[in-house]
Write a protein that holds these residues in place. Sequence first.
Motif, PDB file in Angstrom:
ATOM      1  N   PRO A 138       0.862  -1.244   0.063  1.00  0.00           N
ATOM      2  CA  PRO A 138       0.036  -0.011  -0.072  1.00  0.00           C
ATOM      3  C   PRO A 138       0.946   1.213  -0.034  1.00  0.00           C
ATOM      4  CG  PRO A 138      -0.265  -0.910   2.014  1.00  0.00           C
ATOM      5  CD  PRO A 138       0.441  -2.071   1.319  1.00  0.00           C
ATOM      6  N   VAL A 139       2.030   1.260   0.570  1.00  0.00           N
ATOM      7  CA  VAL A 139       3.110   2.377   0.614  1.00  0.00           C
ATOM      8  C   VAL A 139       3.244   2.714  -1.120  1.00  0.00           C
ATOM      9  CG1 VAL A 139       5.257   3.329   1.254  1.00  0.00           C
ATOM     10  CG2 VAL A 139       3.695   2.046   2.886  1.00  0.00           C
ATOM     11  N   GLY A 140       3.793   1.723  -1.351  1.00  0.00           N
ATOM     12  CA  GLY A 140       4.102   1.844  -3.222  1.00  0.00           C
ATOM     13  C   GLY A 140       2.908   2.117  -3.747  1.00  0.00           C
ATOM     14  N   SER A 141       1.776   1.553  -3.686  1.00  0.00           N
ATOM     15  CA  SER A 141       0.604   2.019  -4.258  1.00  0.00           C
ATOM     16  C   SER A 141       0.230   3.463  -4.085  1.00  0.00           C
ATOM     17  CB  SER A 141      -0.867   1.146  -3.782  1.00  0.00           C
ATOM     18  OG  SER A 141      -0.386  -0.295  -4.346  1.00  0.00           O
ATOM     19  N   LEU A 142       0.346   4.126  -2.820  1.00  0.00           N
ATOM     20  CA  LEU A 142      -0.200   5.267  -2.720  1.00  0.00           C
ATOM     21  C   LEU A 142       0.869   6.153  -3.185  1.00  0.00           C
ATOM     22  CD1 LEU A 142      -1.230   5.097   1.180  1.00  0.00           C
ATOM     23  CD2 LEU A 142      -2.522   6.018  -0.778  1.00  0.00           C
ATOM     24  N   LEU A 143       2.217   6.002  -3.078  1.00  0.00           N
ATOM     25  CA  LEU A 143       3.317   6.805  -3.810  1.00  0.00           C
ATOM     26  C   LEU A 143       3.036   6.847  -5.198  1.00  0.00           C
ATOM     27  CD1 LEU A 143       6.472   5.976  -1.502  1.00  0.00           C
ATOM     28  CD2 LEU A 143       5.118   8.037  -1.633  1.00  0.00           C
ATOM     29  N   GLN A 144       2.835   5.822  -5.764  1.00  0.00           N
ATOM     30  CA  GLN A 144       2.580   5.740  -7.363  1.00  0.00           C
ATOM     31  C   GLN A 144       1.572   6.264  -7.885  1.00  0.00           C
ATOM     32  OE1 GLN A 144       4.203   2.267  -9.448  1.00  0.00           O
ATOM     33  NE2 GLN A 144       5.650   1.793  -7.706  1.00  0.00           N
ATOM     34  N   GLY A 145       0.322   6.220  -7.078  1.00  0.00           N
ATOM     35  CA  GLY A 145      -1.117   6.532  -7.165  1.00  0.00           C
ATOM     36  C   GLY A 145      -0.908   8.137  -7.244  1.00  0.00           C
ATOM     37  N   TRP A 146      -0.231   8.713  -6.214  1.00  0.00           N
ATOM     38  CA  TRP A 146      -0.110   9.950  -6.069  1.00  0.00           C
ATOM     39  C   TRP A 146       0.659  10.704  -7.273  1.00  0.00           C
ATOM     40  CZ3 TRP A 146       4.855  12.457  -5.055  1.00  0.00           C
ATOM     41  CH2 TRP A 146       4.537  13.672  -4.603  1.00  0.00           C
ATOM     42  N   ALA A 147       1.686   9.846  -7.523  1.00  0.00           N
ATOM     43  CA  ALA A 147       2.749  10.319  -8.885  1.00  0.00           C
ATOM     44  C   ALA A 147       1.853  10.358 -10.073  1.00  0.00           C
ATOM     45  CB  ALA A 147       3.873   9.627  -8.872  1.00  0.00           C
ATOM     46  N   ALA A 148       0.978   9.219 -10.038  1.00  0.00           N
ATOM     47  CA  ALA A 148       0.273   9.187 -11.525  1.00  0.00           C
ATOM     48  C   ALA A 148      -0.713  10.035 -11.460  1.00  0.00           C
ATOM     49  CB  ALA A 148      -0.557   7.784 -11.322  1.00  0.00           C
ATOM     50  N   ASP A 149      -1.412  10.743 -10.317  1.00  0.00           N
ATOM     51  CA  ASP A 149      -2.343  11.809 -10.417  1.00  0.00           C
ATOM     52  C   ASP A 149      -1.580  13.018 -10.640  1.00  0.00           C
ATOM     53  OD1 ASP A 149      -4.517  10.336 -10.109  1.00  0.00           O
ATOM     54  OD2 ASP A 149      -4.777  10.717  -7.933  1.00  0.00           O
ATOM     55  N   LEU A 150      -0.435  13.438 -10.194  1.00  0.00           N
ATOM     56  CA  LEU A 150       0.559  14.474 -10.434  1.00  0.00           C
ATOM     57  C   LEU A 150       1.024  14.632 -12.082  1.00  0.00           C
ATOM     58  CD1 LEU A 150       2.111  15.355  -7.144  1.00  0.00           C
ATOM     59  CD2 LEU A 150       0.280  16.660  -8.164  1.00  0.00           C
ATOM     60  N   TRP A 151       1.797  13.494 -12.422  1.00  0.00           N
ATOM     61  CA  TRP A 151       2.610  13.621 -13.527  1.00  0.00           C
ATOM     62  C   TRP A 151       2.044  12.811 -14.702  1.00  0.00           C
ATOM     63  CZ3 TRP A 151       6.390  12.530  -8.967  1.00  0.00           C
ATOM     64  CH2 TRP A 151       6.501  13.981  -8.654  1.00  0.00           C
ATOM     65  N   GLY A 152       1.219  11.866 -14.412  1.00  0.00           N
ATOM     66  CA  GLY A 152       0.863  10.676 -15.098  1.00  0.00           C
ATOM     67  C   GLY A 152       1.349   9.387 -15.071  1.00  0.00           C
ATOM     68  N   VAL A 153       0.698   8.370 -15.131  1.00  0.00           N
ATOM     69  CA  VAL A 153       0.826   6.919 -14.846  1.00  0.00           C
ATOM     70  C   VAL A 153       2.222   6.579 -15.313  1.00  0.00           C
ATOM     71  CG1 VAL A 153      -0.443   5.856 -16.375  1.00  0.00           C
ATOM     72  CG2 VAL A 153      -0.082   4.796 -14.401  1.00  0.00           C
ATOM     73  N   GLN A 154       2.421   6.776 -16.576  1.00  0.00           N
ATOM     74  CA  GLN A 154       3.658   6.510 -17.299  1.00  0.00           C
ATOM     75  C   GLN A 154       4.912   7.004 -16.523  1.00  0.00           C
ATOM     76  OE1 GLN A 154       2.281   7.752 -21.189  1.00  0.00           O
ATOM     77  NE2 GLN A 154       2.862   5.836 -22.144  1.00  0.00           N
ATOM     78  N   THR A 155       4.994   8.048 -16.108  1.00  0.00           N
ATOM     79  CA  THR A 155       6.071   8.613 -15.440  1.00  0.00           C
ATOM     80  C   THR A 155       6.187   8.108 -14.192  1.00  0.00           C
ATOM     81  OG1 THR A 155       5.754  10.851 -16.534  1.00  0.00           O
ATOM     82  CG2 THR A 155       7.136  10.765 -14.432  1.00  0.00           C
ATOM     83  N   ALA A 156       5.141   7.892 -13.677  1.00  0.00           N
ATOM     84  CA  ALA A 156       5.230   6.911 -12.241  1.00  0.00           C
ATOM     85  C   ALA A 156       5.657   5.752 -12.218  1.00  0.00           C
ATOM     86  CB  ALA A 156       3.838   6.946 -11.583  1.00  0.00           C
ATOM     87  N   VAL A 157       5.494   4.871 -13.346  1.00  0.00           N
ATOM     88  CA  VAL A 157       5.936   3.497 -13.525  1.00  0.00           C
ATOM     89  C   VAL A 157       7.469   3.716 -13.902  1.00  0.00           C
ATOM     90  CG1 VAL A 157       5.941   1.777 -14.965  1.00  0.00           C
ATOM     91  CG2 VAL A 157       3.890   2.470 -13.849  1.00  0.00           C
ATOM     92  N   VAL A 158       7.821   4.786 -14.819  1.00  0.00           N
ATOM     93  CA  VAL A 158       9.176   4.883 -14.907  1.00  0.00           C
ATOM     94  C   VAL A 158      10.091   4.921 -13.795  1.00  0.00           C
ATOM     95  CG1 VAL A 158      10.866   6.484 -16.153  1.00  0.00           C
ATOM     96  CG2 VAL A 158       8.898   5.669 -17.500  1.00  0.00           C
ATOM     97  N   LEU A 159       9.530   5.828 -12.859  1.00  0.00           N
ATOM     98  CA  LEU A 159      10.110   6.199 -11.544  1.00  0.00           C
ATOM     99  C   LEU A 159      10.380   5.071 -10.825  1.00  0.00           C
ATOM    100  CD1 LEU A 159       8.828   9.836 -10.568  1.00  0.00           C
ATOM    101  CD2 LEU A 159      11.102   9.320 -11.479  1.00  0.00           C
TER     102      LEU A 159
END
Length: 448
Positions: free
Chosen positions: A392-413
């Motif tokens: 859930p920590v990873g999901s929250l961080l990547q979900g937050w990044a996806a809402d801010l910068w887009g899901v593709q950027t979140a996955v690359v990071l």
Amino acid sequence: MTPPLDPGDSVPDPLPATGAPPKRIRGKAPKDQGLVHSFRAFRHRDYTIFWFGALASNTGTWLSNLTVPYILFTLTGSAVWVAYATLAQLAPAVLLGPLGGHVADRFDRRRVLLATQASLAVVTFALWGAWASGWHDPYMLLGFVSLIGIINGINMPSWQSFVNDLVPREDLMSAVALNSMQFNAARAIGPAIAGVLLATLGPSWAFFFNFLSFGFVLAALLCVTSTQPPSGRSPGPVVGEFIGACRYILGQRGLLVGILLSVMVGLFGNPLFQLTVVFADTVYGVGATGLGMLNAALGVGAVLVAPLIAGWSRVLPISKVVKWAMLLYGVGLVALGFTPSFALAIPCMVLLGACFLAAISGINTAVQLIVAERLRGRVLAARLMFFTASMPVGSLLQGWAADLWGVQTAVVLAGASMLACVLVLALVLRGNGFSRLDDPQDTSSPEK
């Protein structure tokens, strides 16, 4: 453990008090290797019955696992809400991990599983009834998902330990890999069915079929005859026993590395399974059917690689399997983030599913082979707790990044972060990194 112990091949020295890995005496390489021996765990009746029952049940579970995030994203339009569902399901499992490990070491695991699987069936039936009656509220979904997480907190340590009860030690790698293959075959079949159901009949049918699927695993558990031998000790306080297990892990470098690697997978790799909803909707625009295909591709990759992992487990060191799997996992995440086409995303998902299976089954097998039998349930509970907490920590961080910068950027990071951690473990730590997954079993004296 290069290759894993086989009766008559090698004998480990007792584990020194320092916790350092003992030297081992090697014999000739075993002959039973390759794809023909990938399925050797199926020689054992109880394991085979349990495997097929679990396959049917987990297929149903994946109907719900895909339906819940799909509904939440449809209702809210937010990737963070999808992460909330992950948190609601996994946080109770983390908190109840010590109790689950205590139960796994103190009670007959088959009876524990019968009780927990029956309870999950009841909750799933209630979820179906609530949705079918018109109660379409995201908070309602989070409430039911939390109940499922509470039960799973008790269920999972016994489930993981039960595999060890069904096969002899020399077939454990095959059993663990095939168990992971079963889970990921369900991940391939379940989402494909869920995609069709969501596009045609609606979510309530996905919930209902999930409820029916629990009948298969309950029937399998009733047919299994294996039982857990009594521990021979009076149970101590749950928290005290769990703290003792954590101290034991700190003295076993192989177990510590295994748990660290599990956390890396949970933080950087596992959130992808929830983010497929966002990819399908905002990146590729393929709807529920395409969402099912993305998740099915993850399962297909795992199913394809599992026989290779199980069949060559006696000549491929677990450390190398896990290291290369996690390296390719990071590469695959970065590649997916730069993939503009749905058609190209499918092979990326196949690769990622294969890497997830290889990494997690290798880590789980290493932990099961290293840990002393008397502490198996509690140590597996600790590994599951840390792995579960990281998701859930990873999901929250990547979900937050996806809402801010887009899901593709979140996955690359996420992929770049995994690659950085793998390189540190492989190049900087070296002898205290991946290689510790090959430590032999602790055969020291039982705790008093």
